[in-house]
Scaffold this active site. Sequence first.
Site, PDB file in Angstrom:
ATOM      1  N   SER A  15      -2.724  22.852  33.173  1.00 27.16           N
ATOM      2  CA  SER A  15      -3.863  23.917  32.826  1.00 27.16           C
ATOM      3  C   SER A  15      -3.918  24.706  34.067  1.00 27.16           C
ATOM      4  O   SER A  15      -3.541  24.262  35.239  1.00 27.16           O
ATOM      5  CB  SER A  15      -5.147  23.025  32.797  1.00 27.16           C
ATOM      6  OG  SER A  15      -6.268  23.776  33.153  1.00 27.16           O
TER       7      SER A  15
ATOM      8  N   SER B 240      14.152  52.061  10.246  1.00 23.20           N
ATOM      9  CA  SER B 240      13.963  50.650  10.219  1.00 23.20           C
ATOM     10  C   SER B 240      15.156  50.132  11.319  1.00 23.20           C
ATOM     11  O   SER B 240      15.072  48.942  11.488  1.00 23.20           O
ATOM     12  CB  SER B 240      14.416  50.229   8.969  1.00 23.20           C
ATOM     13  OG  SER B 240      15.670  50.773   8.372  1.00 23.20           O
TER      14      SER B 240
ATOM     15  N   GLU C 248       1.338  22.043  19.757  1.00 23.07           N
ATOM     16  CA  GLU C 248       0.401  22.988  18.933  1.00 23.07           C
ATOM     17  C   GLU C 248       1.022  24.213  18.525  1.00 23.07           C
ATOM     18  O   GLU C 248       0.482  24.692  17.468  1.00 23.07           O
ATOM     19  CB  GLU C 248      -0.627  23.259  20.307  1.00 23.07           C
ATOM     20  CG  GLU C 248      -1.357  22.010  20.727  1.00 23.07           C
ATOM     21  CD  GLU C 248      -2.048  22.380  22.015  1.00 23.07           C
ATOM     22  OE1 GLU C 248      -3.118  23.324  22.086  1.00 23.07           O
ATOM     23  OE2 GLU C 248      -1.820  21.812  22.957  1.00 23.07           O
TER      24      GLU C 248
ATOM     25  N   ASN D 229      -0.942  18.926  28.644  1.00 26.55           N
ATOM     26  CA  ASN D 229      -1.270  19.646  27.383  1.00 26.55           C
ATOM     27  C   ASN D 229      -0.071  19.784  26.413  1.00 26.55           C
ATOM     28  O   ASN D 229       1.026  20.020  26.992  1.00 26.55           O
ATOM     29  CB  ASN D 229      -1.811  21.031  27.405  1.00 26.55           C
ATOM     30  CG  ASN D 229      -3.200  20.951  28.069  1.00 26.55           C
ATOM     31  OD1 ASN D 229      -3.882  19.988  28.007  1.00 26.55           O
ATOM     32  ND2 ASN D 229      -3.473  22.098  28.641  1.00 26.55           N
TER      33      ASN D 229
ATOM     34  N   LYS E 217      -5.067  17.792  33.693  1.00 27.11           N
ATOM     35  CA  LYS E 217      -4.271  18.408  32.358  1.00 27.11           C
ATOM     36  C   LYS E 217      -2.714  18.229  32.339  1.00 27.11           C
ATOM     37  O   LYS E 217      -2.016  18.684  33.004  1.00 27.11           O
ATOM     38  CB  LYS E 217      -4.914  19.638  31.853  1.00 27.11           C
ATOM     39  CG  LYS E 217      -6.480  19.735  31.622  1.00 27.11           C
ATOM     40  CD  LYS E 217      -7.030  18.730  30.514  1.00 27.11           C
ATOM     41  CE  LYS E 217      -6.416  19.329  29.158  1.00 27.11           C
ATOM     42  NZ  LYS E 217      -7.303  20.364  28.661  1.00 27.11           N
TER      43      LYS E 217
ATOM     44  N   TYR F  87      15.308  50.020  -6.580  1.00 26.84           N
ATOM     45  CA  TYR F  87      14.874  49.952  -5.504  1.00 26.84           C
ATOM     46  C   TYR F  87      13.545  50.921  -4.998  1.00 26.84           C
ATOM     47  O   TYR F  87      13.478  52.155  -5.589  1.00 26.84           O
ATOM     48  CB  TYR F  87      16.093  50.664  -4.429  1.00 26.84           C
ATOM     49  CG  TYR F  87      15.714  50.682  -3.214  1.00 26.84           C
ATOM     50  CD1 TYR F  87      16.014  49.467  -2.099  1.00 26.84           C
ATOM     51  CD2 TYR F  87      15.123  51.745  -2.245  1.00 26.84           C
ATOM     52  CE1 TYR F  87      15.668  49.371  -0.737  1.00 26.84           C
ATOM     53  CE2 TYR F  87      14.931  51.932  -0.916  1.00 26.84           C
ATOM     54  CZ  TYR F  87      14.962  50.565  -0.287  1.00 26.84           C
ATOM     55  OH  TYR F  87      14.722  50.708   0.883  1.00 26.84           O
TER      56      TYR F  87
ATOM     57  N   THR G  90      -5.617   6.513   6.460  1.00 25.30           N
ATOM     58  CA  THR G  90      -5.982   7.433   5.218  1.00 25.30           C
ATOM     59  C   THR G  90      -7.344   8.047   5.839  1.00 25.30           C
ATOM     60  O   THR G  90      -8.182   7.239   6.504  1.00 25.30           O
ATOM     61  CB  THR G  90      -6.271   6.791   3.979  1.00 25.30           C
ATOM     62  OG1 THR G  90      -7.268   5.763   3.889  1.00 25.30           O
ATOM     63  CG2 THR G  90      -4.870   5.943   3.505  1.00 25.30           C
ATOM     64  N   HIS G  91      -7.643   9.286   5.502  1.00 28.60           N
ATOM     65  CA  HIS G  91      -8.713   9.971   6.066  1.00 28.60           C
ATOM     66  C   HIS G  91      -8.808   9.869   7.612  1.00 28.60           C
ATOM     67  O   HIS G  91     -10.041   9.847   8.233  1.00 28.60           O
ATOM     68  CB  HIS G  91     -10.173   9.249   5.393  1.00 28.60           C
ATOM     69  CG  HIS G  91     -10.024   9.282   4.027  1.00 28.60           C
ATOM     70  ND1 HIS G  91     -10.505  10.146   3.010  1.00 28.60           N
ATOM     71  CD2 HIS G  91      -9.386   8.142   3.263  1.00 28.60           C
ATOM     72  CE1 HIS G  91     -10.205   9.727   1.712  1.00 28.60           C
ATOM     73  NE2 HIS G  91      -9.654   8.568   1.875  1.00 28.60           N
TER      74      HIS G  91
END
Length: 464
Positions: free
Chosen positions: A282, A28, A295, A290, A288, A322, A160-161
């Site tokens: 882009s 590890s 995102e 973005n 573009k 453990y 809303t929606h």
Amino acid sequence: MSTESTKKPWSGRFKAEVDELAEKLNASLSFDARLFRHDIRGSIAHTKVLQRAGILTRKEADTIIRGLREVESEIAGGGFVLSPELEDIHMAVEKRLTEKIGPLGGKLHTGRSRNDQVALDVRLYLKDEIREILKLVGKFKKALYVLAKRHTETVMPGYTHLQRAQPVLLSHHLLAYYQMLKRDGERLLDCLKRVDVMPLGSGALAGSPYNLDREYARRLLGFSSVTENSMDGVSDRDFVLEFLSCAAILMMHLSRLAEEIVLWSSQEFGFIELSDKYSTGSSIMPQKKNPDLAELARGKTGRVYGNLMAVLTVMKALPLAYNKDMQEDKEPLFDTVDTLKAVLAVFARMLRTMKVRRSKMRKATVEGFLTATDAADYLAAKGVPFRKAHEVVGKAVAYCIERGKGLEELDLGEWQRFSPLFEADIKDVVAVERSLNSRKVRGGTSVESVKKQLEMVERELKKG
Ligand code: ARG
């Protein structure tokens, strides 16, 4: 054949060496190396506890502690190569210590197991990280507040929606996120209480046979309390899961704001423009711009949820105490910590630098009959049952749609076609600002209520 230098500390009962691929899977160190400072802090405290118990002389303890400090600076400076055959950070540190100070280094592990050691390291690590994350949450809340304060006059559609519903202040909308982030901070702070418990002394599972002063260890390491059951102390990771859950909820909140930023920066909405610093272009379409960072904040929520599910699944049905499965808690934990910190920091900057197009937002509140509810409430106030009032105004909306008009453009004669109860003041009632400012209820979107909210937030932020 194993030589003295490649020999495992646990190799006494073994005849054959571990298979190369098995060793790789077992190790590890590639990820738990990041715990080295916490591991060494824990070892220094343990050394002092051993000295107090009379297991180490003062001189021995001093030598070990000096050695541990040297190992720490070697690792920090990259002078000690952490190669996978060292297995994990606990063994790597001990090995290097023994190389430096000789067989005395082997006394450090008296009365301790890697099981209580790793539980301690993760708790120490997480305590530090939660405090860092809380600072970032604080900065994020501050960024929301500053923006909200700037926009107490900026009107926008509330949805809303994802359909235009009623006019709200941008300030109100942003302060909704402030409240969410505030609860996220409170949740983390509460989680911290259960992380802040000292497991050293639990040994492998049954407790240490030495007379270790756990209270002394607690004080040395700055914990609030100690674990009360050695088997629990080494075998639960609920404190990791609790943190991962808090993180998942926090990311869920960020993903919602991220989604709104993506939408608002689209040409269809045009409500905001992100700073060039927090946008990308882009490779093919020259026009573009973005919202990649928003995102990504949205997208990275996926891995944070995944990390929670991963550790829940690792822990499911594990018998006490453990089990090596639990080594699998670390990568998801580290990944969540890193993701949260990175996203919070960038997101706050993105908010601070984005440009709000007030007139676009305002314009969207007059297209879409956002004050239709106010017209219905107007009739309701004159004794019309709300259901009936709803229907009457619905008809007025249909009339407007047919004629390409807004509610505020209807004259009194037109209103009265739908109900004789409409009087000249209906004109004001369907005006956006009037609608908004009628919501003076505590927590409502009127300028007055929002200013009170802002004052409260300001006091909270001052208290920190
Ligand atoms: N690297 C291990 C982990 O992260 C440390 C504990 C190992 N204990 C053991 N008895 N094998 O969980």
